[in-house]
Enzyme design. Structure first.
Site, PDB file in Angstrom:
ATOM      1  N   CYS A 176       0.799  -1.215   0.000  1.00 36.67           N
ATOM      2  CA  CYS A 176       0.000   0.000   0.000  1.00 36.67           C
ATOM      3  C   CYS A 176       0.838   1.274   0.000  1.00 36.67           C
ATOM      4  CB  CYS A 176      -0.978  -0.002   1.147  1.00 36.67           C
ATOM      5  SG  CYS A 176      -0.201  -0.192   2.733  1.00 36.67           S
ATOM      6  N   HIS A 192      -2.199   0.565   7.005  1.00 35.91           N
ATOM      7  CA  HIS A 192      -2.478   0.924   5.623  1.00 35.91           C
ATOM      8  C   HIS A 192      -2.008   2.345   5.363  1.00 35.91           C
ATOM      9  CE1 HIS A 192      -4.344   0.305   1.822  1.00 35.91           C
ATOM     10  NE2 HIS A 192      -5.312   1.218   1.996  1.00 35.91           N
ATOM     11  N   ASP A 226      -7.772   5.847  -2.681  1.00 39.14           N
ATOM     12  CA  ASP A 226      -6.947   4.713  -2.252  1.00 39.14           C
ATOM     13  C   ASP A 226      -6.511   3.930  -3.464  1.00 39.14           C
ATOM     14  OD1 ASP A 226      -5.669   2.666  -1.053  1.00 39.14           O
ATOM     15  OD2 ASP A 226      -7.331   2.094   0.275  1.00 39.14           O
TER      16      ASP A 226
END
Lengths: 657, 305
Positions: free
Chosen positions: A407, A451, A467
């Site tokens: 991520c 994250h 995202d």
């Protein structure tokens, strides 16, 4: 040797076993050499018990003591730290057990055992350990009872254990009084120089590519959340942590350049309220769902919606929070625009080319963002726990060459590209998702849920969460992030998500894990979380108001002093078998005489008593003898029947002394 | 039956003056088919007591004076070679009798003591590989001098346990002593005495003892007594189950001679000191025999259930 001073061998056998079990939870903390030495001492003890001809002579004891001392000073040269002290305690317990000959030694070992049990709580206060300690307390008490029994009874009797268990249960009310009234310090009770921060992981206030993918290998719990209503769906569970503005092309860091201002935003959805129980971490920030609205009193909201709080480092902290899941943050300040457009030096021409290509194809910033997301989705990007090592320019290398990342790679590269495109943007770190525990109806957020994502500022929606990871691996966002580390340890392979219906055993194990976690969560919430504030609240409910520590201690002593006689009374009441009506009638008869000053001795038989009564009160001879005769027949004789009972009852009722 | 027994006591009271309780306990012991140990100073009437009981019940009576050179053969008997028919013939020792008075038992060596005590337990004697039954009934009344006297071999605890009861006689009170001093010669009186009880009657009475009813409440009481003796720190060790059985048997016999239809706590208390006194030792054993005061402590510490 006096028989009262001897210890039964069976007790020593069991004591050796129980001592091992009492120290056992320390094994994980102690140096392996110490653990082995401790077990060796116990084994030696066991051997000397098993082969009765092997006497533990003074010489052997002396030798073992010297070896143990040398060992401890080798492993912990300065005896510094809690571990060294625990090692010393464990080994000395073992040595004391070795020289256990008389009952007095036995008592010393047992009391040391109790003490050792308490030391476990310096490290860990989980509910499983508490259960274990309870069992060990019962075992030690059982041994103490067994040792105090006459030496003529052989073998180990379960009876003693049952007795010990009932003793422990009987002490529960006193335990509760002490628990509720013992004066609390405002810090955590066990903050006695215990190395609390060791081994704790968590987000840090900066990221480099690879830092989060290391963190997510830990299954440790970051925090737990109780929602006042239903939990929001997984794709809205973004737990906001540090917001990162500044980058040098590799590392992203926070900024202090933002001035505090009145923070307002327009909320577009109903509020969501929840309580978070944060596990100890070395950081001073709190996590909240995007975006936080009502904060706990100890917290401060920074202009980038990050929350910091005072005095929360390295201890478990519980706080209430309200958030809005849909929002509009309004206009952008000049300073924010400046910070949000900071571009590192290592932007390569091909990155600029890519961005200008998107710009030419789109009419608005929003369209450009969508272009970028489409790029991540359609090009061959992989989501992997084990990204290859990045060189000088990680963003470029990731975007055009390796295309394998976690991520933080996606979030940082995306943010860099947005900044090149002239769209103010920032990286937000935190946690995403979490596992809903159906048993306690709360959310468990683990370190593995860590994250990073991006926020871009768009004219029409203010700061907007984007995202890029969701574009590459939507499973990461939509499902609980459940993966098997064993399957994901090959460098660069895409994440293999665990399927929902794995084997039955795995399901069962998961269920068990969730059950334990639910119990632990309640334990933390209701027992360990019982702080000074809660104590004062409780006292106020009881109408006592705030009490000083001294008054509290006095109240505790007073309550215990009242409770103990009350308990004794209740126990005696409970243990009395409901008396036979015949006995009750006879007691009534005795009470009548007692009032006239003729008191029956507790050991006095009915005939003797009657004789004594008649000697003192010859006028009562006839009724007393009649009652006594009836009583003897009913209680000690073969004759029994309603007729006789009735006659006896009648006689006692008519009796007047 | 009670009248008959009261008659025995009354007759015996003419010889052993002022010791009715002791006489009743001794009789109780015989009813319960147990052996009796009388421990007291010389000259208080131990031998006379044994003799009186034998005479009153019409039992065949033998007496062995224990000395330090007494041998087992002196008690049991010996096989002698018979010249005429060239065989060994067993010559019965004094033990082949119905009532044996073992006088000053603690003056003999343990070897001789154990010969007697084995016979007491088994009620039979084995010599030269042949087992010979002792007569029925068979009682041993042993007397011993207090343990601290010179030249004694105190009976070990295991052998004390063989005796159902241990009695102390004690000095007579003033009035009793007066009667004793002014009265006839006891030996002469004894010779004149006729049995009040036949052996058959004694056997019948013995058979009645186990039939006396013992209620649960009483068993509770006895168990409480045993339990207390095992848990109280005052005692070095508790009473054994055998002591419990002895207690219940004696209490039954006492109830029989007291004319009770059932065993009462009073019956247990009456025999308690005699039955458990020699089986108890205080935890800080001083060597001084405290059995009776310990039994008294036990009695007063345990309330009736």
């Amino acid at each position: 040797m006096n028989s009262a001073n001897q210890i039964k061998p069976a007790v020593l056998y069991h004591l050796t076993l129980v001592t091992a079990l009492v120290v056992a939870p320390h094994f994980q903390r102690l140096d392996l050499r110490i653990t082995l030495a401790f077990l060796a001492v116990l084994f030696l003890r066991w051997m000397t018990l098993y082969f009765a001809q092997w006497k533990t002579g003074r010489l052997l004891l002396f030798a073992v003591t010297i070896i143990s001392a040398v060992l401890i000073f080798t492993v912990y040269p300065l005896l510094m730290g809690l571990e060294a002290k625990i090692a010393l305690l464990s080994l000395m317990l073992g040595l004391k057990l070795m020289e256990c000959r008389r009952r007095r030694d036995l008592m010393v070992v047992l009391l040391l055992g109790y003490f050792t049990l308490i030391t476990h709580f310096l490290f860990d206060q989980e509910i499983l350990l508490v259960g274990y300690v309870f069992i060990m307390v019962i075992a030690l008490t059982g041994l103490m009872i067994e040792a105090s029994r006459s030496t003529h009874t052989t073998g180990f009797r379960l009876n003693s254990l049952r007795y010990a268990a009932s003793l422990v249960v009987q002490s529960l009310p006193i335990m509760l009084v002490l628990f509720f009234l013992f004066p609390r310090s405002s810090g955590p009770l066990w903050n006695l120089g215990v190395d609390n921060s060791t081994g704790q992981t968590g987000l840090s206030d900066n990221i480099t590519p690879g830092s989060i993918s290391n963190l997510i290998r830990s299954r440790a719990v970051a925090f737990r959340v109780d929602f006042d209503q239903d939990a929001p769906p997984p794709r809205q569970r973004y737990w906001r942590g540090p917001v990162l503005w500044h980058t040098d092309g590799n590392r992203w860091t926070r900024t202090t350049a933002l001035q505090a201002k009145q923070i307002t935003y327009q909320s577009l959805s109903p509020p969501v309220s929840y309580q978070v129980t944060l596990e100890p971490s070395p950081n001073n920030w709190l996590y909240a769902l995007d975006l936080p609205e009502i904060l706990p009193p100890e917290a401060t909201l920074l202009p980038d919606f990050q929350i910091t709080a005072k005095d929360i480092r390295n201890r478990r902290h519980r706080y209430s929070m309200t958030s809005r899941l849909e929002y509009h943050t309004g206009p952008l300040s000049r300073r924010e625009r400046q910070l949000g457009l900071q571009v590192p030096d290592n932007i390569t021409p091909r990155m600029r080319d890519l961005v200008s290509q998107w710009r030419s194809e789109s009419t608005s910033d929003r369209e450009l963002v969508n272009h970028a997301l489409r790029f991540f989705r359609t090009e061959l990007f992989y989501y992997t726990l084990t990204p290859p090592l990045m060189g000088e320019n990680p963003s470029d290398q990731f975007l055009f060459e390796s295309r394998r990342g976690f991520c933080e790679h996606y979030a940082t590269s995306f943010t860099s590209l947005m900044r090149v495109a002239g769209i103010p943007s920032r990286v937000v770190t935190g946690y995403q998702g979490g596992e809903l525990n159906p048993l306690g109806n709360y959310l468990i957020v683990r370190q593995s849920d860590a994250h990073a994502w991006s926020e871009v500022w768009l004219e029409e929606s203010g700061w907007t969460r984007v995202d890029p990871t969701a574009a590459v691996a939507p499973e990461r966002i939509e499902q609980s992030f459940d993966f098997d580390l064993e399957e994901n340890n090959i460098l660069g392979i895409p994440v293999i998500f665990s399927t929902a219906d794995s084997s039955l055993l795995k399901q069962f194990a998961k269920q068990f894990r969730l059950g334990i976690d639910a119990a632990n969560a309640s334990w933390h919430r209701w027992v360990l979380g019982y702080s000074k504030e809660q104590q004062q609240k409780l006292l106020q409910h009881l109408g006592l108001g705030a009490l000083s520590a001294l008054k509290l201690a006095l109240a505790m002593i007073l309550a215990t002093a009242v409770l103990i006689p009350l308990l004794l009374f209740l126990l005696r009441l409970g243990s009395q078998i409901k008396p036979d009506p015949v006995v009750r009638d006879y007691q009534r008869f005795c009470k009548q005489l007692d009032r006239k000053g003729i008191n029956r001795f507790p050991y006095e038989g009915p005939l003797d008593f009657a004789r004594r009564v008649v000697r003192k009160r010859p006028d009562l001879k006839q009724p007393v003898n009649a009652i006594t005769q009836h009583y003897i027949k009913l209680r000690y004789g073969k004759a029994d029947g309603p007729q006789l009972r009735k006659a006896f009852h009648q006689l006692v009722r008519q009796f007047r002394a | 039956m009670k009248e008959l027994l009261d008659q025995v006591i009354k007759e015996a009271g003419r010889i052993i003056v002022g010791k009715e309780q002791t006489l009743r306990l001794a009789l109780t012991c015989m009813l319960a088919n147990g052996h009796l140990l009388i421990e007291d100073l010389p000259g208080v009437g131990k031998t006379t007591l044994a003799h009186t009981l034998a005479k009153l019940i019409g039992l065949q009576y033998q007496r062995i004076q224990f000395t330090s050179d007494l041998l087992p053969a002196d008690i049991i008997g010996v096989s002698v070679y018979h010249r005429g028919d060239e065989t060994f013939q067993f010559h019965q020792g004094p033990i082949f009798t119905q009532l044996l008075l073992a006088d000053e038992i603690n003056r003999a060596t343990p070897k001789a003591q154990s010969a007697l005590l084995e016979a007491m337990e088994e009620r039979q004697v084995t010599t030269d590989g042949k087992t010979r039954a002792l007569p029925q009934p068979f009682f041993v009344i042993a007397t011993q001098n207090p343990a601290h006297q010179i030249g004694t071999f105190p009976l070990p605890e295991s052998q004390l346990d063989r005796f159902l009861m241990r009695l102390h006689i004690g000095y007579p009170d003033e009035a009793a002593e007066r009667t004793l001093l002014s009265g006839e010669d006891r030996r002469h009186l004894l010779e004149q005495m006729d049995p009040c009880l036949t052996i058959e009657q004694l056997k019948q009475l013995q058979q009645q003892v186990p039939r006396i009813h013992v209620a649960d409440a009483l068993l509770d009481y006895i168990q409480d007594l045993l339990k207390f003796s095992r848990t109280s720190p005052r005692f070095n060790h508790g009473l054994s189950p055998r002591a419990g059985l002895a207690l219940i048997n004696s209490a039954r016999a006492w109830a029989l001679q007291a004319g009770h239809h059932e065993v009462l706590p009073e019956d247990v208390q009456a025999v308690l000191a005699a039955t458990v006194g020699h089986r108890l030792h205080s935890s800080g054993d001083t060597g001084i025999d405290e059995g009776s005061s310990l039994a008294q402590f036990l009695l007063q510490s345990v309330p009736l259930p």
